[in-house]
Enzyme design. Sequence first.
Site, PDB file in Angstrom:
ATOM      1  N   LYS A  77      48.688  30.963  48.839  1.00  0.00           N
ATOM      2  CA  LYS A  77      47.624  31.586  49.630  1.00  0.00           C
ATOM      3  C   LYS A  77      46.472  32.033  48.735  1.00  0.00           C
ATOM      4  O   LYS A  77      45.292  31.878  49.091  1.00  0.00           O
ATOM      5  CB  LYS A  77      48.204  32.767  50.423  1.00  0.00           C
ATOM      6  CG  LYS A  77      49.219  32.335  51.479  1.00  0.00           C
ATOM      7  CD  LYS A  77      50.055  33.502  51.985  1.00  0.00           C
ATOM      8  CE  LYS A  77      51.144  33.029  52.930  1.00  0.00           C
ATOM      9  NZ  LYS A  77      52.095  34.095  53.319  1.00  0.00           N
ATOM     10  N   ASP A 129      47.928  38.738  59.973  1.00  0.00           N
ATOM     11  CA  ASP A 129      49.236  38.138  60.252  1.00  0.00           C
ATOM     12  C   ASP A 129      49.547  38.144  61.743  1.00  0.00           C
ATOM     13  O   ASP A 129      50.435  37.425  62.206  1.00  0.00           O
ATOM     14  CB  ASP A 129      50.332  38.909  59.511  1.00  0.00           C
ATOM     15  CG  ASP A 129      50.928  38.111  58.357  1.00  0.00           C
ATOM     16  OD1 ASP A 129      50.736  36.884  58.320  1.00  0.00           O
ATOM     17  OD2 ASP A 129      51.588  38.716  57.504  1.00  0.00           O
ATOM     18  N   GLN A 138      53.684  40.611  52.544  1.00  0.00           N
ATOM     19  CA  GLN A 138      54.595  39.470  52.478  1.00  0.00           C
ATOM     20  C   GLN A 138      56.032  39.880  52.776  1.00  0.00           C
ATOM     21  O   GLN A 138      56.568  40.800  52.170  1.00  0.00           O
ATOM     22  CB  GLN A 138      54.518  38.815  51.090  1.00  0.00           C
ATOM     23  CG  GLN A 138      55.362  37.575  50.921  1.00  0.00           C
ATOM     24  CD  GLN A 138      54.900  36.425  51.802  1.00  0.00           C
ATOM     25  OE1 GLN A 138      53.717  36.125  51.884  1.00  0.00           O
ATOM     26  NE2 GLN A 138      55.840  35.764  52.463  1.00  0.00           N
TER      27      GLN A 138
END
Length: 293
Positions: free
Chosen positions: A53, A120, A97
């Site tokens: 990412k 997200d 994460q």
Amino acid sequence: MVNNLIDGRLISSQILGELAVRIAALKQRGIVPGLAFVRVGEDPASKVYVGRKEKTCNELGIYSETKVLPEATSEASLLELIAKLNADPRLHGILVQAPLPKQIRESVIYSSVAPQKDVDGFHPVNVGKLMLGDPTGFHPCTPAGVMELLARSGVETNGAEAVILGRGNIVGKPMTAMLCQKGKGANSTVTICHSATRDIKVHCRRADIIVAAMGVAEFVKADMVKPGAVVIDVGVNRVPDASAKSGTKLVGDVDFAKVQPIAGKITPNPGGVGPMTIAMLMQNTVRAAESQN
């Protein structure tokens, strides 16, 4: 070999190209999209995912910073960091994460990210907006990527029978919500199957679209797929492989070699859904920068 692959790498590169134009327009106004990554501990897979990412951010010209905390970090300490990131005007998006260590509750952490920075799509506000069909919310990146794959591959979803294998909060449930929305690119009749579903094969055999997100290696077999059905493989599973240097290999939730000749369209794994997840994270970040300015 049957030429029926849905190329996630190609489609994701198209989306990133479109985003580059929007990023350039933001920079002309003095705005640089910013994304923060938060990783707790040294989970090898998490390090790889965050690294990919970060690389995409660099290639697109998105400002990014990564905060790495020790495995023993307390929930309170992580919440304190997120509060600082929420208040940082350089950062338009925040990604925490997963997985998180056992002492930290994911639901508490996801709820602490400001909804307008929740790229997200896990904050309850954004989950609620998805269920209501409110386009101002952020959608979780993997199911959003699947929707783009279907749309850009010319898959007809209107009135289609779709079966989702898996009821997780990251893919299964939001995928169901997206496909059954009333509107273009959705409007499907959706069945969600899980570990307690009886006769899963019967459900799958009637499906025009199957999205496999159970986390069970090569679960979807050829006799579960109707000829001509579209098969989307979200799974990532590590299985033993004596021929590999590491002794293992990655496979999806679909028995690709047996299912591909039957399917009308199918995603490879890797090279299908994975690149789309990153592309949709970048899209959410750019949209966050646009909406906050």
